[in-house]
Every structure is written in C-alpha cells, then in structure tokens.
Design an enzyme around this catalytic site. Sequence first.
Site, PDB file in Angstrom:
ATOM      1  N   GLN A 115       0.891  -1.301  -0.072  1.00 39.94           N
ATOM      2  CA  GLN A 115       0.080   0.017   0.020  1.00 39.94           C
ATOM      3  C   GLN A 115       0.856   1.142   0.140  1.00 39.94           C
ATOM      4  OE1 GLN A 115      -3.321  -0.503   3.072  1.00 39.94           O
ATOM      5  NE2 GLN A 115      -4.534  -1.400   1.419  1.00 39.94           N
ATOM      6  N   MET A 480     -25.838  15.268 -20.777  1.00 38.15           N
ATOM      7  CA  MET A 480     -25.116  16.249 -21.427  1.00 38.15           C
ATOM      8  C   MET A 480     -24.266  15.796 -22.286  1.00 38.15           C
ATOM      9  SD  MET A 480     -24.689  19.455 -21.271  1.00 38.15           S
ATOM     10  CE  MET A 480     -24.752  20.856 -20.050  1.00 38.15           C
TER      11      MET A 480
HETATM   12  C1  LIG Z   1     -15.954  11.806 -13.510  1.00 38.17           C
HETATM   13  C2  LIG Z   1     -16.584  12.297 -14.943  1.00 38.17           C
HETATM   14  N1  LIG Z   1     -16.742  11.437 -15.941  1.00 38.17           N
HETATM   15  C3  LIG Z   1     -16.933  11.628 -17.255  1.00 38.17           C
HETATM   16  C4  LIG Z   1     -17.509  12.771 -17.344  1.00 38.17           C
HETATM   17  C5  LIG Z   1     -18.108  13.351 -18.631  1.00 38.17           C
HETATM   18  N2  LIG Z   1     -19.555  13.859 -18.409  1.00 38.17           N
HETATM   19  C6  LIG Z   1     -20.032  14.979 -18.343  1.00 38.17           C
HETATM   20  S1  LIG Z   1     -21.573  15.437 -17.977  1.00 38.17           S
HETATM   21  C7  LIG Z   1     -21.981  13.876 -18.421  1.00 38.17           C
HETATM   22  C8  LIG Z   1     -23.382  13.015 -17.991  1.00 38.17           C
HETATM   23  C9  LIG Z   1     -23.914  13.355 -16.714  1.00 38.17           C
HETATM   24  O1  LIG Z   1     -24.693  12.476 -16.625  1.00 38.17           O
HETATM   25  P1  LIG Z   1     -25.974  12.735 -15.563  1.00 38.17           P
HETATM   26  O2  LIG Z   1     -25.353  12.439 -14.401  1.00 38.17           O
HETATM   27  O3  LIG Z   1     -27.268  11.811 -15.927  1.00 38.17           O
HETATM   28  O4  LIG Z   1     -26.497  14.149 -15.844  1.00 38.17           O
HETATM   29  P2  LIG Z   1     -27.403  14.820 -17.135  1.00 38.17           P
HETATM   30  O5  LIG Z   1     -26.478  15.395 -17.814  1.00 38.17           O
HETATM   31  O6  LIG Z   1     -28.295  13.560 -17.554  1.00 38.17           O
HETATM   32  O7  LIG Z   1     -28.264  15.792 -16.313  1.00 38.17           O
HETATM   33  C10 LIG Z   1     -20.567  12.914 -18.370  1.00 38.17           C
HETATM   34  C11 LIG Z   1     -20.583  11.576 -18.502  1.00 38.17           C
HETATM   35  C12 LIG Z   1     -17.322  13.777 -16.085  1.00 38.17           C
HETATM   36  N3  LIG Z   1     -17.711  15.140 -16.457  1.00 38.17           N
HETATM   37  N4  LIG Z   1     -17.108  13.417 -15.028  1.00 38.17           N
END
Ligand SMILES: Cc1ncc(C[n+]2csc(CCOP(=O)(O)OP(=O)(O)O)c2C)c(N)n1
Length: 588
Positions: A115, A480
């Site tokens: 670790q 998004m």
């Molecule tokens: C840790 C992380 N992984 C990937 C992303 C890329 N990302 C930005 S917004 C998003 C979608 C988020 O989905 P959700 O929580 O369902 O929110 P929504 O946009 O549907 O309201 C992703 C995958 C990120 N910002 N953070």
Amino acid sequence: MTERMTGAQSLIRSLEHVGVDVVFGIPGGAILPAYDPLLDSTQVRHVLMRHEQGAGHAAQGYAYATGRPGVCVATSGPGATNLVTPIADAYMDSVPLVAITGQVATPLIGTDGFQEADICGITMPITKHNFLVKEAAEIPARIAEAFHIASTGRPGPVLVDIAKDALQAATSFSWPQALDLPGYRPVTRPHAKQVREAARLICERRRPVLYVGGGVLKAGASQELRVLAELTGLPVVTTLMARGTFPDSHPQHLGMPGMHGTVAAVGALQKSDLIIALGARFDDRVTGQLSTFAPDAAIVHADIDPAEISKNRHADVPIVGDCREVIADLVVAVQAEHAAGNRGDYAAWWSTLGRLRDTYPLGYDEPDDGSLSPQHVIKRIGEIAGPDARYVAGVGQHQMWAAQFISYENPGTFMNSGGAGTMGFAVPAALGAKTALPGTTVWAIDGDGCFQMTNQELATCAIEGIPIKVAVINNGSLGMVRQWQTLFYEGRYSNTDLHTVPRPAGRNVRIPDFAKLAEAYGCVGMRCERPEDVTTTIEKAMAIDDQPVVIDFVVHADAMVWPMVAAGTSNDQIQYARDMAPVWDDEE
Ligand SMILES: Cc1ncc(C[n+]2csc(CCOP(=O)(O)OP(=O)(O)O)c2C)c(N)n1
Ligand SMILES: [Mg+2]
C-alpha cells in the site's frame, strides 16, 4: 510547554488546536495509529465515509458551508489515490481543503511497500502545497502550515502525508509560535494607483460590465460588491462559481455568462468596452473562442493570485489583491471620481442590455407528451426550499439547469464542481455541507449518471444522521453527453443510455430503481413521474427532517440546455435555442 505523547496524539491535538470539529475519512493500516486517539477526542467528530472520494467531496462541501478548510483522512496507497479526484476538484475551484494521509513507515518508503503510493508526487500538480512528514516532532508545525496555506491567499488543497512510524513514535507536543514559510506571502492589499485607474475607466467608458467570479465569494465580498454595483449602476454577471454572490433578483443582474449563460450576460461581456473581472479567470467556458472574446473591451483584472492575471486575456489594468479589499477600495475611488464630476453614462448600454434581457429570457418548453420537464422540477425545488437553503449540483444538464432556474439570493447557497466538472460531487458535498449546517435544508440536485458514482454515501448519511435531500433528475442517460451527440453527432447515441428509466420501445428495465436503492440505504425513497405530483412530492420531502430523502424524478429524455455556445466557437455564435441565434444589434 511540552507534553509527551505519540505522533498520532500530537496530530489529533494539532487538529483540535486549529479548531477542527469534523473530519471525513476511512481508516487503514498506515493511518491506523491516528484513529486510536481520535476515539478520545471530544472536539473532533469523525464521519466514516464509504469511499475516500466521498470524504474529499464532503470536506469540500464543509468548506463551502463554513468558509473554513474541510478535512479528509485516508490511509496510504489506494486510500490516498482515491482522494486524487476531490483534491484536483478543490484545486480547480480554489476550495480550502486539508487532506491527511497515512504513509508506509519510513524504512519502506521507496521499496514498493504494501500500500505504498507516492501521493506527494501524484498530487504535486493539483495541490497548493504538500508535505511528507517523517518525524513525529514535525507534525504540529506541518498541520499549522497546512491550514494556513489552505485558507489564506487563493484558497486550495494541501496534503499532509505522514509516515506510520512518525505517528507511532514518542514525541513532545509543542505548537509552533510562528510559521516558517519563506516565500509565501499572499498580497491582499491592492495597489492604490491601479485601483484609481480602474475607477477612472469605469466612469469614462460607455459599456462596462462587472464580471464576478468565485473569488468574490471566497473573499466574502458580496456586500462590498453590492455597494460597488449600486454606486456605479453597472450591469453584473455572475459565473457558475459565483452564483448567489449577487442576488438574482437584483435589477442590475444579467445572470450567468458562458457556454450556457443568458444571452444578456454573454452579450454584455461580448459587446463591452470595459470588463471589470473580479476573482474570475476567463475560463474557456466563459470566453468561448478566446481570440474573438469581447474584442472591444479593455480589461481590469483583479485577483489574489498574480498567476491568473493576463493568463488567458491581457489585462490593461492588473490588480493583485483580495477581492474584498479591491472592491472596497474601488468604491472609494469611484466616489472620488463622482465627486470630481466624472460619472459614467450607461443609458444607451442599459437600453441594449435591457432589450436582450427582455427578448431572450431563460426559458424552456414543457414536453407535449405529459412527461416531466427537468427545468420545471428544479425550478419548483428552488421555489419551495427558498433562498436560504443550500443547493449542491452534480455535473451535466441538471447542473446547468440548477444554475439557471434556481433563484440564488445569498452567497454560498449554490455549490458545484465548476473547473473540474466532477460527476459524483453532489451527494458527498451535500453531506459535508449538511454536517456543517445541521439546521439548514440541503438539496443535492443530481443526475442519474452522477448519482451512480457516489450514492454509496447515502449509507453514511443514514447512519451518521445527516438528513440531506437528493433530487435525482433522471433522464435515463448521460444527458449532457447525449445533448452533444444530438447536436454534433447526428443523434448517434453511442453509450449514453443508462437504462434507469423503462422505455417500452427499448429495454424496458429500470436499473437501478433509485427509490428502492434509497430504501436499501436506510433513506426514504420516492418517485415522481407526473407534473401534477411535483409540488406535493417536494413538500413531502421538505417535511421529513430526520432521515435522508431521495426522489427519483423521471423526466423527459430529450430536454436540452439552452442557450448554448458550442465548444470552441465564438460567443457571437450563441444559440438561444436550436437553430435560433439572437439578433444583437438594435437602432443605437
Ligand atoms: C467523472 C466524470 N466522468 C465523465 C464526465 C463526462 N460527463 C460530463 S456530463 C456527463 C453526463 C452526466 O450524466 P447525468 O449525471 O445523468 O447528468 P445529466 O447530464 O443527464 O443531467 C458526463 C458523462 C465527467 N464530467 N466526470
Ligand atoms: Mg442523466
């Protein structure tokens, strides 16, 4: 005045000395010595988290809620590396954070010991400072320095990595009389000549705008900002990190600038002849394509961090200092200009901005199939919980709607991950904020994707008695990303469907069932799928104060965030809605 004890006892004593009342963490081998005296501390509460990432975000939420550094604790190796994301997040958003990690015993350092991870090396670029402590006697001084560095100047995360043998060794506790930090002297007092020059420009130019960033919130300068705004009569825009710093209801407030900002706020920056940037950093999400950003504007840039000034956009009037002092001094300097008969005339400017604000207000269409509009749900939460509640967003569409459709009247009432955009921020950060402010309603506005990254902390909430409220804005997808696929990839939805909403035409499953998941974690779980149930569901959640509540708001899948400036394009190309550009020019 010395007292014999172990390094571990000295660590806990040091935390008590700096006034720590709660730490968020998970024990393990290397940090174990420190957990023993923790059991005896009557001052320091330890909240046992379920994942170290949660501990880090909880500490951030605590810091937002109190203005004091949040503290997270982890063991060496994987415990420490699990803290990397929240540390990076705190670094990007200037959140005061002290991370304490156990390290393998000094003879094992550098041997690939069990670790072992070089967490100081790993976090070098994402901490304001970090320390590896190998001697028990050093612990009080390093803790004192860590809290000082985290909370002064531009706030940020500091990591203190303590070798296990230093925690176990016998030492004598003595609190340092003075801090020995050569070269660390943050400038807080602004240069008077620069302030006078800024005031002169404010009164001379015709299209100035106050561009307010998170630094104003961190400086506790909301009151001063209001005085300056009302004295000058200037339009104000507040960034994602500054929502609440200036009341949304104020007539001079144009809202949020940037990729999903209001047309009026984006237009105010873009058409300005003088941008007064206060604790803001010209982030690409605000400027759009930098080369075409605000082409006619002179720039006054005030920031406590000299490295920010002229980083992205040349500053004509650089001011290094604490925003509270800068703004207070600006007020005096503008008063002097007024007394000398120099008063700005912004009538034509306000008529342009007023027209943009009236023509292009924030809005959304209700779905025509009777399903829930996510914007409506979020707006109702804001209306029902009110301006004294705290709102913590995840990252994605729901985050932008939470920034747009909740009316923020008080500083620090909106918390989110702005610079890093860390999915999973909301639940643990809400937990941390609620721990700090037990009497305040704390809502996490989360996405179905984000929620699945850190919802294990619901167990922490239920067991530790931290009754947060979580609204999962469940559109069944990584919304998004899906929005970008709709707009820029011809609707080819590669790997964005999460199957958290049953779709008769597709895989008709609901995995997971968020209401059942909440119940499994000892929380109250609810679901709301119809517009007529929104208000009663939120009111039901508001009435529960002794248990965490999770509401699965099943919303329309296709709602999009508007306005939008597509990444890398000019703010001039802002779309008010799909294929709908605002008309900028008017008769003046
Ligand atoms: C840790 C992380 N992984 C990937 C992303 C890329 N990302 C930005 S917004 C998003 C979608 C988020 O989905 P959700 O929580 O369902 O929110 P929504 O946009 O549907 O309201 C992703 C995958 C990120 N910002 N953070
Ligand atoms: Mg989603």
